[in-house]
Design a protein around this motif. Structure first.
Motif, PDB file in Angstrom:
ATOM      1  N   TYR A 175     -74.217  75.337 -14.472  1.00 44.75           N
ATOM      2  CA  TYR A 175     -73.900  76.301 -13.407  1.00 44.75           C
ATOM      3  C   TYR A 175     -72.869  75.757 -12.417  1.00 44.75           C
ATOM      4  N   ASN A 176     -72.440  74.527 -12.583  1.00 47.99           N
ATOM      5  CA  ASN A 176     -71.501  73.913 -11.634  1.00 47.99           C
ATOM      6  C   ASN A 176     -70.267  74.802 -11.460  1.00 47.99           C
ATOM      7  N   SER A 177     -69.886  75.015 -10.193  1.00 46.89           N
ATOM      8  CA  SER A 177     -68.813  75.973  -9.910  1.00 46.89           C
ATOM      9  C   SER A 177     -67.441  75.479 -10.356  1.00 46.89           C
ATOM     10  N   ARG A 178     -67.262  74.171 -10.485  1.00 41.62           N
ATOM     11  CA  ARG A 178     -65.948  73.639 -10.846  1.00 41.62           C
ATOM     12  C   ARG A 178     -65.836  73.325 -12.338  1.00 41.62           C
ATOM     13  N   MET A 179     -66.784  72.567 -12.874  1.00 42.25           N
ATOM     14  CA  MET A 179     -66.673  72.115 -14.254  1.00 42.25           C
ATOM     15  C   MET A 179     -67.853  72.565 -15.094  1.00 42.25           C
ATOM     16  N   GLY A 180     -68.590  73.557 -14.631  1.00 41.73           N
ATOM     17  CA  GLY A 180     -69.748  74.033 -15.367  1.00 41.73           C
ATOM     18  C   GLY A 180     -69.369  74.805 -16.624  1.00 41.73           C
ATOM     19  N   LEU A 181     -70.291  74.836 -17.575  1.00 40.52           N
ATOM     20  CA  LEU A 181     -70.031  75.477 -18.861  1.00 40.52           C
ATOM     21  C   LEU A 181     -69.745  76.967 -18.704  1.00 40.52           C
ATOM     22  N   PHE A 182     -70.512  77.655 -17.859  1.00 43.98           N
ATOM     23  CA  PHE A 182     -70.367  79.103 -17.749  1.00 43.98           C
ATOM     24  C   PHE A 182     -69.008  79.498 -17.184  1.00 43.98           C
ATOM     25  N   ASN A 183     -68.573  78.816 -16.147  1.00 44.37           N
ATOM     26  CA  ASN A 183     -67.260  79.128 -15.583  1.00 44.37           C
ATOM     27  C   ASN A 183     -66.138  78.736 -16.533  1.00 44.37           C
ATOM     28  N   GLN A 184     -66.333  77.672 -17.302  1.00 44.86           N
ATOM     29  CA  GLN A 184     -65.324  77.280 -18.291  1.00 44.86           C
ATOM     30  C   GLN A 184     -65.216  78.324 -19.394  1.00 44.86           C
ATOM     31  N   LEU A 185     -66.357  78.873 -19.814  1.00 45.38           N
ATOM     32  CA  LEU A 185     -66.334  79.923 -20.833  1.00 45.38           C
ATOM     33  C   LEU A 185     -65.631  81.175 -20.311  1.00 45.38           C
ATOM     34  N   LEU A 186     -65.894  81.536 -19.073  1.00 45.45           N
ATOM     35  CA  LEU A 186     -65.222  82.701 -18.489  1.00 45.45           C
ATOM     36  C   LEU A 186     -63.719  82.491 -18.414  1.00 45.45           C
ATOM     37  N   THR A 187     -63.308  81.270 -18.084  1.00 45.21           N
ATOM     38  CA  THR A 187     -61.877  80.961 -18.026  1.00 45.21           C
ATOM     39  C   THR A 187     -61.245  81.037 -19.403  1.00 45.21           C
ATOM     40  N   SER A 188     -61.956  80.549 -20.410  1.00 40.90           N
ATOM     41  CA  SER A 188     -61.404  80.506 -21.767  1.00 40.90           C
ATOM     42  C   SER A 188     -61.202  81.901 -22.361  1.00 40.90           C
ATOM     43  N   VAL A 189     -61.957  82.884 -21.893  1.00 42.07           N
ATOM     44  CA  VAL A 189     -61.796  84.249 -22.414  1.00 42.07           C
ATOM     45  C   VAL A 189     -61.021  85.137 -21.444  1.00 42.07           C
ATOM     46  N   GLY A 190     -60.391  84.523 -20.453  1.00 42.02           N
ATOM     47  CA  GLY A 190     -59.537  85.268 -19.537  1.00 42.02           C
ATOM     48  C   GLY A 190     -60.263  86.037 -18.460  1.00 42.02           C
ATOM     49  N   LEU A 191     -61.473  85.614 -18.111  1.00 44.46           N
ATOM     50  CA  LEU A 191     -62.244  86.312 -17.071  1.00 44.46           C
ATOM     51  C   LEU A 191     -62.428  85.403 -15.851  1.00 44.46           C
ATOM     52  N   GLU A 192     -61.328  84.831 -15.374  1.00 39.95           N
ATOM     53  CA  GLU A 192     -61.406  83.933 -14.226  1.00 39.95           C
ATOM     54  C   GLU A 192     -61.971  84.616 -12.991  1.00 39.95           C
ATOM     55  N   ASN A 193     -61.730  85.913 -12.873  1.00 40.57           N
ATOM     56  CA  ASN A 193     -62.226  86.639 -11.703  1.00 40.57           C
ATOM     57  C   ASN A 193     -63.745  86.729 -11.668  1.00 40.57           C
ATOM     58  N   TRP A 194     -64.390  86.491 -12.785  1.00 37.48           N
ATOM     59  CA  TRP A 194     -65.848  86.561 -12.848  1.00 37.48           C
ATOM     60  C   TRP A 194     -66.502  85.228 -12.501  1.00 37.48           C
ATOM     61  N   LYS A 195     -65.721  84.201 -12.305  1.00 37.58           N
ATOM     62  CA  LYS A 195     -66.278  82.882 -11.984  1.00 37.58           C
ATOM     63  C   LYS A 195     -67.019  82.944 -10.649  1.00 37.58           C
ATOM     64  N   GLN A 196     -68.170  82.275 -10.603  1.00 31.01           N
ATOM     65  CA  GLN A 196     -68.994  82.301  -9.407  1.00 31.01           C
ATOM     66  C   GLN A 196     -69.481  80.898  -9.058  1.00 31.01           C
ATOM     67  N   ASN A 197     -69.850  80.735  -7.811  1.00 31.32           N
ATOM     68  CA  ASN A 197     -70.577  79.535  -7.394  1.00 31.32           C
ATOM     69  C   ASN A 197     -72.061  79.849  -7.585  1.00 31.32           C
ATOM     70  N   TRP A 198     -72.531  79.728  -8.817  1.00 32.18           N
ATOM     71  CA  TRP A 198     -73.804  80.302  -9.240  1.00 32.18           C
ATOM     72  C   TRP A 198     -74.983  79.844  -8.387  1.00 32.18           C
ATOM     73  N   LEU A 199     -75.070  78.562  -8.098  1.00 33.52           N
ATOM     74  CA  LEU A 199     -76.195  78.042  -7.330  1.00 33.52           C
ATOM     75  C   LEU A 199     -75.892  77.907  -5.842  1.00 33.52           C
ATOM     76  N   GLY A 200     -74.664  78.140  -5.459  1.00 32.98           N
ATOM     77  CA  GLY A 200     -74.293  78.010  -4.055  1.00 32.98           C
ATOM     78  C   GLY A 200     -74.120  79.333  -3.344  1.00 32.98           C
ATOM     79  N   ASP A 201     -74.209  80.429  -4.075  1.00 29.22           N
ATOM     80  CA  ASP A 201     -74.063  81.764  -3.505  1.00 29.22           C
ATOM     81  C   ASP A 201     -75.442  82.411  -3.428  1.00 29.22           C
ATOM     82  N   PRO A 202     -75.895  82.821  -2.239  1.00 32.24           N
ATOM     83  CA  PRO A 202     -77.230  83.434  -2.121  1.00 32.24           C
ATOM     84  C   PRO A 202     -77.419  84.666  -3.002  1.00 32.24           C
TER      85      PRO A 202
END
Length: 292
Positions: A126-153
């Motif tokens: 869930y890491n906002s910078r190097m986490g797997l989920f945000n990396q997967l979103l970046t790899s499929v062109g969905l950078e706008n969906w990236k979140q700070n999963w555990l840091g956002d209430p």
């Protein structure tokens, strides 16, 4: 009955050690909590009787209500996530599939893995910078969906619940598989002779005969969700801003971090009676639905 009466004393002697351990570590602490809950005590100074002041303070504490709300969210996510997913997987794995035993082992594996390890691994995912989920979103062109999963209430509680569902779905998978394998095959064969399809057999044979096991699974799911502590404590420590704090964590912090043993005991009693009420309510609803 004759066998039971003939071996009564060996059975009693065999059960006595386990019963004593259960009474000492489970039953007696409940009564001790009743005593502490009406006291003001920090563990060092002399106890002071304050009556129901601890309970009144808890009811007027906004963090207590926020923790209760978060706990209810975990309960709902667990019951609506773990039980249906486990039942669906059990229905699939109950068929004769190649590698079925491997899938059962893989499904149950998260249950036996240390919760701390699971929390750390999912925390890195869930890491906002190097986490797997945000990396997967970046790899499929969905950078706008990236979140700070555990840091956002807004997302922290959802992220934690996904981890909880993943960890314990295997437990109910094994329970449901055991129940499915106890259903007599003759019933299915008779239904097939009458022309029943697979969905019809599942709807009118499998689910009605699994109702007691499903009820037990829901009860276990509720009681386990209300005791959720270690996974959330490692992943978020209740943050950000108490957005993932649950009752067990709030009780722990008040009891041991703030050394308010009386107030912590009152909170533990709230959890105890709230669990009983929720389990009774869910059992009554499920039994009423099955009778109709």
């Amino acid at each position: 009955m004759h066998l039971l009466s003939r071996n009564k004393w060996p059975i009693i002697i065999g059960l006595t050690p386990a019963l004593l351990i259960y009474v000492v570590f489970a039953i007696i602490p409940i009564f001790i909590s009743f005593y502490y809950s009406v006291m003001e005590w920090d563990g060092f100074t002399e106890m002071k009787f304050i009556g129901l002041a601890n309970f009144k303070e808890a009811l007027n504490d906004p963090i207590f209500w926020k923790s209760l709300k978060n706990n209810m969210f975990v309960v709902a996510a667990s019951v609506l996530g773990q039980v249906p997913i486990a039942l669906g997987l059990a229905l699939l794995l109950n068929r004769k599939l190649k590698g079925g035993k491997i899938f059962r082992t893989l499904g149950f594996m998260p249950v036996v893995i240390s919760t701390v390890i699971i929390s750390l691994v999912w925390g890195m995912m869930y890491n906002s910078r190097m986490g797997l989920f945000n990396q997967l979103l970046t790899s499929v062109g969905l950078e706008n969906w990236k979140q700070n999963w555990l840091g956002d209430p807004k997302w922290a509680m959802i992220a934690v619940c996904i981890t909880i569902i993943w960890q314990f779905v295997g437990l109910y998978l094994i329970i449901f598989l055991a129940g499915l394998q106890n259903i007599p095959q003759e019933i299915y064969e008779a239904a097939e002779i009458d022309g029943a399809s697979g969905w019809t057999k599942t709807l009118y044979i499998t689910l009605p005969m699994m109702k007691d096991i499903i009820t037990i699974a829901v009860i276990l799911c509720i009681s386990g969700s209300l005791r959720t502590f270690d996974l959330i404590y490692v992943m978020t420590s209740g943050g950000p801003g108490h957005s993932t704090e649950v009752l067990a964590m709030y009780m722990f912090e008040q009891t041991f971090s703030s050394t308010r043993y009386g107030y912590g005991s009152a909170l533990s009693l709230f959890i105890f009676f709230f669990s009983l009420a929720l389990i009774y309510l869910s059992t009554a609803i499920l039994q009423r639905k099955t009778k109709k």
